[in-house]
Design a protein around this motif. Structure first.
Motif, PDB file in Angstrom:
ATOM      1  N   PHE A   1      -7.389  -3.170   7.151  1.00  0.00           N
ATOM      2  CA  PHE A   1      -6.102  -3.704   7.591  1.00  0.00           C
ATOM      3  C   PHE A   1      -5.120  -2.568   7.871  1.00  0.00           C
ATOM      4  CE2 PHE A   1      -1.886  -5.541   6.180  1.00  0.00           C
ATOM      5  CZ  PHE A   1      -1.653  -6.216   7.361  1.00  0.00           C
ATOM      6  N   CYS A   2      -5.075  -1.599   6.966  1.00  0.00           N
ATOM      7  CA  CYS A   2      -4.145  -0.476   7.123  1.00  0.00           C
ATOM      8  C   CYS A   2      -4.511   0.363   8.342  1.00  0.00           C
ATOM      9  CB  CYS A   2      -4.163   0.371   5.848  1.00  0.00           C
ATOM     10  SG  CYS A   2      -3.098   1.805   5.944  1.00  0.00           S
ATOM     11  N   LEU A   3      -5.800   0.655   8.497  1.00  0.00           N
ATOM     12  CA  LEU A   3      -6.237   1.478   9.634  1.00  0.00           C
ATOM     13  C   LEU A   3      -5.941   0.762  10.953  1.00  0.00           C
ATOM     14  CD1 LEU A   3      -9.631   2.859   8.236  1.00  0.00           C
ATOM     15  CD2 LEU A   3      -7.543   4.184   8.658  1.00  0.00           C
TER      16      LEU A   3
ATOM     17  N   MET B   1       0.840  -1.202   0.000  1.00  0.00           N
ATOM     18  CA  MET B   1       0.000   0.000   0.000  1.00  0.00           C
ATOM     19  C   MET B   1       0.874   1.251   0.000  1.00  0.00           C
ATOM     20  SD  MET B   1      -3.050  -1.242   2.557  1.00  0.00           S
ATOM     21  CE  MET B   1      -4.088   0.165   2.187  1.00  0.00           C
ATOM     22  N   GLY B   2       1.848   1.220  -0.881  1.00  0.00           N
ATOM     23  CA  GLY B   2       2.696   2.386  -1.070  1.00  0.00           C
ATOM     24  C   GLY B   2       2.402   3.017  -2.423  1.00  0.00           C
ATOM     25  N   PRO B   3       3.392   3.745  -2.957  1.00  0.00           N
ATOM     26  CA  PRO B   3       3.208   4.442  -4.241  1.00  0.00           C
ATOM     27  C   PRO B   3       3.481   3.545  -5.442  1.00  0.00           C
ATOM     28  CG  PRO B   3       5.336   4.997  -3.294  1.00  0.00           C
ATOM     29  CD  PRO B   3       4.673   4.080  -2.305  1.00  0.00           C
ATOM     30  N   GLY B   4       3.557   2.264  -5.276  1.00  0.00           N
ATOM     31  CA  GLY B   4       3.841   1.316  -6.347  1.00  0.00           C
ATOM     32  C   GLY B   4       5.182   0.662  -6.086  1.00  0.00           C
ATOM     33  N   PRO B   5       5.377  -0.612  -6.428  1.00  0.00           N
ATOM     34  CA  PRO B   5       4.363  -1.444  -7.057  1.00  0.00           C
ATOM     35  C   PRO B   5       3.195  -1.740  -6.116  1.00  0.00           C
ATOM     36  CG  PRO B   5       6.222  -2.803  -6.376  1.00  0.00           C
ATOM     37  CD  PRO B   5       6.611  -1.373  -6.144  1.00  0.00           C
ATOM     38  N   SER B   6       2.027  -1.994  -6.701  1.00  0.00           N
ATOM     39  CA  SER B   6       0.869  -2.382  -5.902  1.00  0.00           C
ATOM     40  C   SER B   6       0.770  -3.906  -5.895  1.00  0.00           C
ATOM     41  CB  SER B   6      -0.397  -1.760  -6.484  1.00  0.00           C
ATOM     42  OG  SER B   6      -0.597  -2.217  -7.801  1.00  0.00           O
ATOM     43  N   ASP B   7      -0.106  -4.400  -5.038  1.00  0.00           N
ATOM     44  CA  ASP B   7      -0.277  -5.862  -4.943  1.00  0.00           C
ATOM     45  C   ASP B   7      -0.633  -6.463  -6.300  1.00  0.00           C
ATOM     46  OD1 ASP B   7       0.253  -6.424  -2.334  1.00  0.00           O
ATOM     47  OD2 ASP B   7      -1.791  -6.087  -1.642  1.00  0.00           O
ATOM     48  N   VAL B   8       0.045  -7.535  -6.641  1.00  0.00           N
ATOM     49  CA  VAL B   8      -0.256  -8.246  -7.880  1.00  0.00           C
ATOM     50  C   VAL B   8      -1.132  -9.443  -7.526  1.00  0.00           C
ATOM     51  CG1 VAL B   8       0.758  -9.463  -9.844  1.00  0.00           C
ATOM     52  CG2 VAL B   8       1.945  -7.493  -8.867  1.00  0.00           C
TER      53      VAL B   8
ATOM     54  N   ASN C   1       7.551  -4.999   9.493  1.00  0.00           N
ATOM     55  CA  ASN C   1       8.021  -6.179  10.212  1.00  0.00           C
ATOM     56  C   ASN C   1       6.910  -6.909  10.955  1.00  0.00           C
ATOM     57  OD1 ASN C   1      10.631  -5.707   9.327  1.00  0.00           O
ATOM     58  ND2 ASN C   1      11.079  -4.343  11.052  1.00  0.00           N
ATOM     59  N   ASP C   2       5.997  -6.153  11.559  1.00  0.00           N
ATOM     60  CA  ASP C   2       4.958  -6.790  12.377  1.00  0.00           C
ATOM     61  C   ASP C   2       3.703  -7.124  11.585  1.00  0.00           C
ATOM     62  OD1 ASP C   2       6.823  -6.224  14.260  1.00  0.00           O
ATOM     63  OD2 ASP C   2       5.617  -4.826  15.442  1.00  0.00           O
ATOM     64  N   PHE C   3       3.448  -6.358  10.547  1.00  0.00           N
ATOM     65  CA  PHE C   3       2.183  -6.548   9.818  1.00  0.00           C
ATOM     66  C   PHE C   3       2.379  -6.893   8.338  1.00  0.00           C
ATOM     67  CE2 PHE C   3       1.256  -3.920  13.487  1.00  0.00           C
ATOM     68  CZ  PHE C   3       0.072  -4.457  13.977  1.00  0.00           C
ATOM     69  N   ASP C   4       3.624  -6.961   7.897  1.00  0.00           N
ATOM     70  CA  ASP C   4       3.899  -7.193   6.474  1.00  0.00           C
ATOM     71  C   ASP C   4       3.171  -6.177   5.590  1.00  0.00           C
ATOM     72  OD1 ASP C   4       5.763  -9.375   6.070  1.00  0.00           O
ATOM     73  OD2 ASP C   4       4.284 -10.622   7.099  1.00  0.00           O
ATOM     74  N   LEU C   5       3.088  -4.961   6.094  1.00  0.00           N
ATOM     75  CA  LEU C   5       2.371  -3.918   5.356  1.00  0.00           C
ATOM     76  C   LEU C   5       3.348  -2.828   4.930  1.00  0.00           C
ATOM     77  CD1 LEU C   5      -0.163  -2.332   4.420  1.00  0.00           C
ATOM     78  CD2 LEU C   5      -0.394  -1.502   6.774  1.00  0.00           C
ATOM     79  N   GLU C   6       3.366  -2.545   3.639  1.00  0.00           N
ATOM     80  CA  GLU C   6       4.219  -1.462   3.135  1.00  0.00           C
ATOM     81  C   GLU C   6       3.381  -0.231   2.828  1.00  0.00           C
ATOM     82  OE1 GLU C   6       7.483  -1.916  -0.005  1.00  0.00           O
ATOM     83  OE2 GLU C   6       6.019  -0.755  -1.122  1.00  0.00           O
ATOM     84  N   ILE C   7       3.753   0.899   3.458  1.00  0.00           N
ATOM     85  CA  ILE C   7       3.208   2.183   3.021  1.00  0.00           C
ATOM     86  C   ILE C   7       4.397   3.030   2.567  1.00  0.00           C
ATOM     87  CG2 ILE C   7       1.194   2.061   4.575  1.00  0.00           C
ATOM     88  CD1 ILE C   7       2.551   4.319   6.245  1.00  0.00           C
ATOM     89  N   GLY C   8       4.108   4.111   1.834  1.00  0.00           N
ATOM     90  CA  GLY C   8       5.197   4.875   1.238  1.00  0.00           C
ATOM     91  C   GLY C   8       5.679   6.017   2.123  1.00  0.00           C
ATOM     92  N   ALA C   9       6.979   6.306   1.995  1.00  0.00           N
ATOM     93  CA  ALA C   9       7.567   7.467   2.669  1.00  0.00           C
ATOM     94  C   ALA C   9       7.370   8.688   1.771  1.00  0.00           C
ATOM     95  CB  ALA C   9       9.045   7.225   2.896  1.00  0.00           C
ATOM     96  N   GLY C  10       7.668   9.858   2.325  1.00  0.00           N
ATOM     97  CA  GLY C  10       7.627  11.083   1.522  1.00  0.00           C
ATOM     98  C   GLY C  10       8.804  11.106   0.561  1.00  0.00           C
TER      99      GLY C  10
END
Ligand code: PLP
Length: 371
Positions: free
Chosen positions: A362-364, A14-21, A328-337
């Motif tokens: 999930f993200c929230l 859930m970052g700026p790409g790549p997105s989930d395939v 690490n804890d949630f296997d969730l990627e969000i993007g940095a600035g």
């Protein structure tokens, strides 16, 4: 030392790409490799072109996928359309407008910059002023969906302005394609490029592009060779175009194209308008949840991209620590600035297959737990 096979962790992207395939696209990519001039493969390339025409909403014959990521689609547009000495109005309201400037200059063109603050849409009145001040300009280039800031610009109005002043247009739709309304023919966009790994949710590595007749004519009128052999459309079209008789130019990334084909089939099944609606719906759900947590958007409501949510990092929160705990804890990627927004914002993508209510929740929940 024996190096073993690589097995990546299962992340939610859930970052700026790549997105989930999606599993369907991954399975398509695992199908047997055939020769790139095999009749069956050529049939699939023809279908891919038709599907790309659908997602771009265009009848342009010159529509295909450059065999490289979005940045190569960008280079393809500039390398073919900009000749030495050409004056190009480049709108910059984030990172990618700056790359357009680089491209213009490396092609020997002159970039006239129109600057807007990061997080804002491109201001059409500034573009009009630049067009009036530079009657010798021949191109206007802008980013439809600025992934670095989450702002969307009014492509239809900007293209109309450019045409009123006799300029052709180059539009970056890497993040907008399939995520937000985009109508190449109706809006009269002359040259456009996108990427496979954002709202199409195919793997990275391909860049859909499309050129109308005006753009093709400008390329035909060139008096100098396109400086890139690989991206020279005159040569590439002998490979992608020409019904039946395809000449070898380079070896297409065969399995990558299986994936793009499948991702486009998925968009077609859903319906393009339904895909736009889904992106909007999930954006609203994420926005409401974030705002309840006191996290605010950097872009004004009317200019926000539904597929890329740029939000201010709350006061006193450690940017890198939060993102690494999410990973690490949630296997969730969000993007940095990115660029001047580094350390100040998070960029939460809801692109393509990743744009779902499940991912919003999930993200929230993950963010709430970490904060
Ligand atoms: C991601 C992106 C690009 C570059 O695409 P790559 O596939 O990373 O080369 C260009 N423009 C915009 C707006 C993007 O978001």
């Amino acid at each position: 030392m024996t190096i073993c096979s690589f097995h990546p962790p299962l992340r939610t992207l859930m970052g700026p790409g790549p997105s989930d395939v999606s599993e369907r696209v991954l399975q398509a990519m695992a199908r047997p490799t055939v020769g790139h001039l095999d009749p069956s493969f050529i049939g699939m390339m023809d279908e891919t072109k038709q599907l790309l025409q659908y997602v771009f909403q265009t009848k342009n014959e010159l529509t295909f996928a450059v065999s490289a990521p979005g940045s190569a689609g960008m280079e393809c547009c500039f390398a073919n359309l900009v000749e030495p000495g050409d004056k190009v109005i480049v709108c910059q309201n984030g990172v990618f407008g700056g790359r357009m400037k680089e491209n213009v200059e490396r092609c020997g063109g002159i970039a006239v910059m129109v600057q807007d603050d990061w997080g804002h849409a491109v201001d059409p009145s500034k573009v009009e002023d630049a067009l009036k001040a530079n009657p010798d300009a021949c191109l206007v280039a802008f980013v439809h969906a600025e992934t670095s800031t989450g702002a969307q610009s009014d492509a239809k109005t900007l293209v109309e302005l450019a045409h009123n002043h006799g300029c052709l247009t180059i539009v970056d739709s890497v993040t907008s394609l399939a995520g937000t309304p985009l109508k190449v023919d109706e809006w009269g966009i002359d040259a456009i490029y996108s990427g496979s790994q954002k709202c199409l949710s195919a793997s990275p590595g391909l860049s859909p592009v499309s050129f109308n007749q005006h753009a093709a004519d400008k390329i035909k009128r060139r008096t100098t060779k396109v400086q890139s052999w690989f991206l020279d459309l005159n040569l590439v079209m002998g490979y992608w175009g020409g019904e039946g008789k395809r000449a070898y130019h380079h070896t297409a990334p065969v399995n990558c194209l299986y994936g793009l084909h499948e991702s486009l089939v998925i968009v077609q099944e859903e319906g393009l308008e339904n895909s736009w609606d889904r992106h909007q719906r999930n954006h609203v759900a994420l926005r409401d949840g974030l705002e309840q947590m006191g996290i605010n958007f950097i872009v004004a409501k009317q200019d926000r991209l539904p597929q890329l949510n740029a939000v201010t990092i709350p006061e006193g929160v450690d940017d890198a620590a939060v993102r690494s705990r999410l990973l690490n804890d949630f296997d969730l990627e969000i993007g940095a600035g990115l660029g001047s927004l580094a350390g100040k914002v998070w960029r939460i993508g809801l692109m393509g297959h990743a744009s779902s209510q499940k991912n919003v929740d999930f993200c929230l929940n993950s963010l709430r737990a970490v904060l």
